[in-house]
Design an enzyme around this catalytic site. Structure first.
Site, PDB file in Angstrom:
ATOM      1  N   SER A 118      45.363  34.964 -10.717  1.00  0.00           N
ATOM      2  CA  SER A 118      44.177  34.431 -11.375  1.00  0.00           C
ATOM      3  C   SER A 118      43.527  35.528 -12.232  1.00  0.00           C
ATOM      4  O   SER A 118      44.165  36.043 -13.147  1.00  0.00           O
ATOM      5  CB  SER A 118      43.213  33.857 -10.332  1.00  0.00           C
ATOM      6  OG  SER A 118      42.213  33.085 -10.946  1.00  0.00           O
TER       7      SER A 118
ATOM      8  N   ASP B 272      47.722  23.065 -12.429  1.00  0.00           N
ATOM      9  CA  ASP B 272      46.577  23.954 -12.219  1.00  0.00           C
ATOM     10  C   ASP B 272      45.400  23.417 -13.033  1.00  0.00           C
ATOM     11  O   ASP B 272      45.358  23.559 -14.255  1.00  0.00           O
ATOM     12  CB  ASP B 272      46.956  25.381 -12.659  1.00  0.00           C
ATOM     13  CG  ASP B 272      45.940  26.423 -12.217  1.00  0.00           C
ATOM     14  OD1 ASP B 272      44.766  26.068 -12.042  1.00  0.00           O
ATOM     15  OD2 ASP B 272      46.329  27.599 -12.061  1.00  0.00           O
TER      16      ASP B 272
ATOM     17  N   HIS C  53      46.324  25.687  -8.628  1.00  0.00           N
ATOM     18  CA  HIS C  53      46.030  27.115  -8.784  1.00  0.00           C
ATOM     19  C   HIS C  53      46.485  27.935  -7.572  1.00  0.00           C
ATOM     20  O   HIS C  53      46.756  29.123  -7.687  1.00  0.00           O
ATOM     21  CB  HIS C  53      44.524  27.297  -9.021  1.00  0.00           C
ATOM     22  CG  HIS C  53      44.144  28.645  -9.536  1.00  0.00           C
ATOM     23  ND1 HIS C  53      44.691  29.201 -10.681  1.00  0.00           N
ATOM     24  CD2 HIS C  53      43.261  29.570  -9.075  1.00  0.00           C
ATOM     25  CE1 HIS C  53      44.159  30.388 -10.888  1.00  0.00           C
ATOM     26  NE2 HIS C  53      43.292  30.651  -9.935  1.00  0.00           N
TER      27      HIS C  53
END
Length: 723
Positions: free
Chosen positions: A593, A668, A700
Site C-alpha cells: 500500500s 482492490d 487490497h
C-alpha cells in the site's frame, strides 16, 4: 526393548537443538501456527460490573456469548449458546440495548467495503430466552433506541425504524438510491478515511434521529471487473472521488419521530466541506456535529438545537497542515466535554465547558496521548494511554480532571491497552512486547496492580522458544543529515559479525503510522524470522512523517508525500550499508500500500542503493487516490501539481536499475489496480524489465484460500533470487 526409531527422533531433536534451530515454513505461518489467543468481542457492560466475550467451543462447533464478573473473573452465565437454538447460525458480532436485557446478534455477515457489511439480525431477550429473526432480509448498522423500544437500521440507502412493541416499521427516508443518494450510512470515502459507517444517531429521549445524507450524483464512478467463474465477467461500479474531483454533497438532518418529519440543518456558510462526526450530547435536544473544510485544516464543533435546527460554533481547531479526526469527544453529566488536540505540538486531553470555553488542558508534555479511555466522574479521574515512556511503548495512566495526581498504572515495558469496567474499579490489561505474546490480566484501576491473570498464551511462548527464533532488536538510527529515527533489526540466530549479510528493509511510512513498536510479533514478523534463518538481516526504520513523536515530525511531509520519507529510507539504507557485517551491494526494500508506493520510489530514486524492491498494491500516482486522504496531506492536484508529480514513482520509471516486483489484486476498491496497470505501461514504454503478479478478484488485502501462501512464496523466491 529399546525402540531404534525413538532414538533416531531423539537424536534428530538434540541435533536441531544443539546445532541449529527448527525451521519455520510459510505453510506454518499462513496456517495460523503462531496465532495468539485473544478475547473475542470483549465488551464491558454499562450497568453492571461485568463484561462479555464471544467464545467458540470446537468439539460441539457452537458459539457462546458468556458473561463474566470483573471482580472475580468468574463466568456468571452463558447469555446464549448457538447449540440451544437450531435456527441461529454462527455469531459474528452483537450489541446490547441500554438496559442490557436484549441483544441484536449479527449472523451471515456479507462484507461490503473495509468496515461496512450487511447481515441477518436476531433479536434475543436475555430474560425470556426468546430468539426472533428480525427480518427475512439483510440490514445494515441496526441500533436500539435509548429507551429500548425501537430499532433503527439502514437498507438500500434508506433509514427505517422498527417498533418492537407494535412490530411495525416506519420508513424515515425514501430517496435512497444506489450510486446517487445514501441516508444514514457513509459513502466509500467517508468509510475508508473517516473510519465510520453508521452516519445516524439517536438522541437521549428516543424521539429524534440525526443523520447525514450523501448526494453522490456528481461524484465520478469507478468500475472494477469481477472475473468470478461465470462465462462473462461482471462489473462493480461505485462512486469514488479521486483527488481534486467532486465529492458527495453531505447534509445534516434531524428526523422527529413524533411529528414524522425531517428537518435539514443549516450548518452555516461552508463551501465544499465534510461532516466527519455527529453525536447527540447528554442534553436530549442538543446535537454535536464536526464540520471540516475540504483542506481539513479548519474544524468547527457545532452544537445544533434539535427543534429549531439552529447551529452555533462552540469550538474551532486550526492547523497549518491538517486536523486529525478522532472519536475522543466525550460529554460529561453537565454537558461539558473532553476533547483531544495537537494544538500545542503533541496530542493531549482538554476539558471544555458546555459553551466551548476551555476549562483546562489536562495532559501536557513532549509526548502523545494515544487513547482516551474515559472519566470516573465521582472522583474526577481520567484514564488514558500514552507514549510518555518512549514512543515505541504504550502505558496506561490516570490523572485528575484538574491535571494533577498523574499516575502510571501499567508497570511492564511494552504495549499496554485497557478495557475498563463500567465503574472504573478494574480494567482488563492487554500487554505484549517484542518477546511476549498478548497477556490478559485483571488490574486494579486505582493502583494498576494485577489482581489476577486471565490468559498468558503459554503454549505459543513454548512453541516460539522451541524454534529458537532470533530477537527483534530496537535501536535509534541517525542519518547523515542528523535525523534520529526509530528502527528495529532481526539478525540470523547464528549471526557472525565477520560475515557480510544481505539486508531486506521493510517499511510502511504513511502519515502518523508506526511500524517500530514494542509489541508482539505479527504474521510478517514470522516471515522475517524465516528469512533470517536463511541468512538475511531484516530491518525496519520509521522515517519522518510517521507518528507518535509530535506534530512537527509527523506533518513535515505536508504537500510532499514521498519526498522526505523516501530520503529517510535511502539515507537509512546507506547507514546500514556501512555496518561491518552488511553487504551494501545487497540491500532490498519492500512494502504494501503506502509501503509499496515507498518501495517503488526507493528502487527508482535510490537506484544506486537498493538492489531489489517489492511493491504490493502500491499507489503509483496520488492523482489516482481518493480525495479525503490525499488532499488532507497534499491539497488538490490543481493547487499542488508539482507535489503530486515529483514524488509519484510512475514519473521516475526511467531510473530503474535493480530488480522490481509489482503485485496487485484486481478487485482492490481502495488502491485501484489502475495504479499498477499504468505503472506497468510506463515501465514497458521505458523499456525496463521487471516482474509482476496480478491476483484476480482480490481486494487490497490479497487473501482467501491459498492466496497469501502463494503470494509470500512468490516474494520469498524473488528475494532469494535477487538479494
Amino acid at each position: 526393548m529399546i525402540n531404534s526409531r525413538k532414538i533416531t527422533v531423539l537424536l534428530l531433536f538434540i541435533s536441531m537443538s544443539v546445532f541449529g534451530q527448527q525451521k519455520i515454513t510459510l505453510e506454518e505461518i499462513w496456517g495460523g501456527a503462531f496465532r495468539a489467543e485473544g478475547m473475542d468481542e470483549l465488551q464491558s457492560l454499562k450497568n453492571t460490573n461485568q463484561y462479555t466475550v464471544l467464545n467458540f467451543d470446537r468439539p460441539s462447533r457452537s458459539m457462546q456469548i458468556d458473561l463474566y464478573d470483573y471482580a472475580t473473573l468468574k463466568k456468571v452465565s452463558t447469555l446464549i449458546d448457538t447449540k440451544n437454538h437450531k435456527d441461529l447460525p454462527m455469531i459474528d458480532s452483537y450489541i446490547f440495548n441500554s438496559n442490557e436485557n436484549k441483544m441484536l446478534i449479527a449472523c451471515k455477515s456479507e462484507q461490503i467495503f473495509r468496515h461496512s457489511f450487511v447481515a441477518d439480525y436476531y433479536l434475543y431477550d436475555i430474560q425470556t430466552k426468546q430468539l426472533t429473526k428480525l427480518f427475512d432480509f439483510k440490514i445494515q448498522e441496526p441500533t436500539f433506541s435509548p429507551d429500548g423500544n425501537q430499532i433503527a437500521y439502514a437498507k438500500d440507502n434508506n433509514l427505517y425504524v422498527y417498533n418492537l412493541q407494535s412490530k411495525t416499521t416506519k420508513q424515515i427516508t425514501t430517496d435512497g438510491k444506489k450510486n446517487a443518494v445514501i441516508n444514514g450510512i457513509t459513502d466509500w470515502v467517508y468509510e475508508e478515511e473517516f473510519s465510520f459507517v453508521r452516519a445516524y444517531d439517536w438522541n437521549a429521549a428516543s424521539d429524534k434521529i440525526a443523520f447525514i445524507r450523501f448526494d453522490e450524483t456528481a461524484v465520478p464512478e469507478f468500475s472494477m471487473d469481477l472475473y468470478n467463474e461465470g462465462l462473462y465477467p461482471t462489473q462493480q461500479v461505485f462512486k469514488y472521488p479521486k483527488a481534486g474531483e467532486k465529492n458527495a454533497i453531505a447534509s445534516l438532518h434531524v428526523y422527529d419521530l413524533k411529528a414524522s418529519a425531517s428537518k435539514q440543518i443549516n450548518l452555516g456558510n461552508y463551501n465544499d466541506f465534510y461532516i466527519p462526526r455527529i453525536k447527540w450530547t447528554n442534553e436530549a435536544n442538543v446535537l454535536s456535529a464536526q464540520v471540516i473544510n475540504r483542506h481539513q485544516n479548519n474544524l468547527d464543533l457545532l452544537f445544533v438545537d434539535g427543534t429549531t435546527g439552529t447551529a452555533k460554533v462552540v469550538l474551532n481547531e486550526k492547523d497549518k497542515a491538517y486536523v486529525d479526526i478522532t472519536d475522543n469527544l466525550t460529554f460529561l453529566k453537565d454537558n461539558s466535554f473532553i476533547w483531544t488536540s495537537e494544538k500545542d505540538g503533541y496530542n493531549h486531553i482538554y476539558h471544555y465547558d458546555k459553551a466551548g470555553k476551555l476549562k483546562n488542558q489536562i495532559t501536557k508534555g513532549p509526548w502523545e496521548v494515544t487513547a482516551y479511555y474515559g472519566l470516573e466522574e465521582k472522583s474526577g479521574t481520567i484514564f488514558y494511554q500514552s507514549v510518555e515512556n518512549g514512543s515505541i511503548n504504550r502505558d496506561i495512566y490516570s490523572i485528575k480532571l484538574n491535571g494533577k495526581e498523574k499516575k502510571r498504572l501499567s508497570s511492564a515495558t511494552g504495549t499496554n491497552s485497557a478495557t475498563f469496567s463500567p465503574n472504573f474499579q478494574f480494567y482488563i490489561n492487554t500487554f505484549s512486547n517484542v518477546s511476549t505474546p498478548a497477556q490478559y490480566s485483571l488490574n486494579d484501576a486505582k493502583t494498576g496492580k494485577e489482581v489476577q491473570s486471565i490468559k498468558k498464551n503459554e503454549s505459543l511462548i513454548a512453541k516460539v522458544k522451541a524454534y529458537g527464533l532470533p530477537s527483534k532488536e530496537f535501536f535509534e538510527l541517525t542519518t547523515e543529515k542528523g535525523h534520529k529515527l526509530n528502527a528495529w533489526m532481526i539478525k540470523p540466530k547464528d549471526f557472525d559479525a565477520s560475515k557480510k549479510y544481505p539486508v531486506l528493509l521493510f517499511q510502511y511510512s504513511g502519515p502518523g503510522s508506526q511500524e517500530v513498536k514494542n509489541s508482539w510479533l505479527n504474521t510478517n514478523d514470522f516471515w522475517y524470522m524465516m528469512l533470517s534463518q536463511q541468512g538475511y538481516i531484516v530491518a525496519c526504520v520509521d522515517g519522518r512523517g510517521t507518528g507518535y513523536k509530535g506534530a512537527d515530525f509527523k506533518k513535515v511531509t505536508y504537500k510532499e508525500l514521498g519526498k522526505f520519507e523516501v530520503e529517510d529510507q535511502i539515507d537509512a539504507a546507506k547507514v546500514i550499508g556501512k555496518y561491518n557485517y552488511v553487504d551494501s551491494s545487497r540491500i532490498g526494500i519492500w512494502g504494501w500500500s503506502y509501503g509499496g508506493f515507498m518501495s517503488s520510489n526507493c528502487i527508482l530514486k535510490g537506484n544506486d542503493v537498493f538492489k531489489m524492491a517489492i511493491a504490493v498494491a502500491p499507489v503509483t500516482n496520488w492523482r489516482f487516490y481518493d480525495s479525503v486522504y490525499t488532499e488532507r496531506y497534499m491539497q488538490t492536484p490543481q493547487e499542488n501539481a508539482s507535489g503530486y508529480d515529483e514524488n509519484s514513482p510512475i514519473n521516475h520509471v526511467s531510473k530503474l536499475k535493480g530488480k522490481y516486483l509489482l503485485i496487485h489484486g484486481t478487485a482492490d476498491d481502495n488502491v485501484h489496480v489502475q495504479n499498477t496497470m499504468l505503472m506497468i505501461e510506463a515501465l514497458v514504454q521505458a523499456n525496463k524489465q521487471f516482474d509482476w503478479a496480478i491476483y484476480p478478484d482480490k481486494n487490497h488485502g490479497i487473501y482467501g484460500g491459498k492466496t497469501r501462501l502463494q503470494l509470500y512464496t512468490k516474494m520469498t523466491n524473488f528475494i532469494k533470487e535477487n538479494l
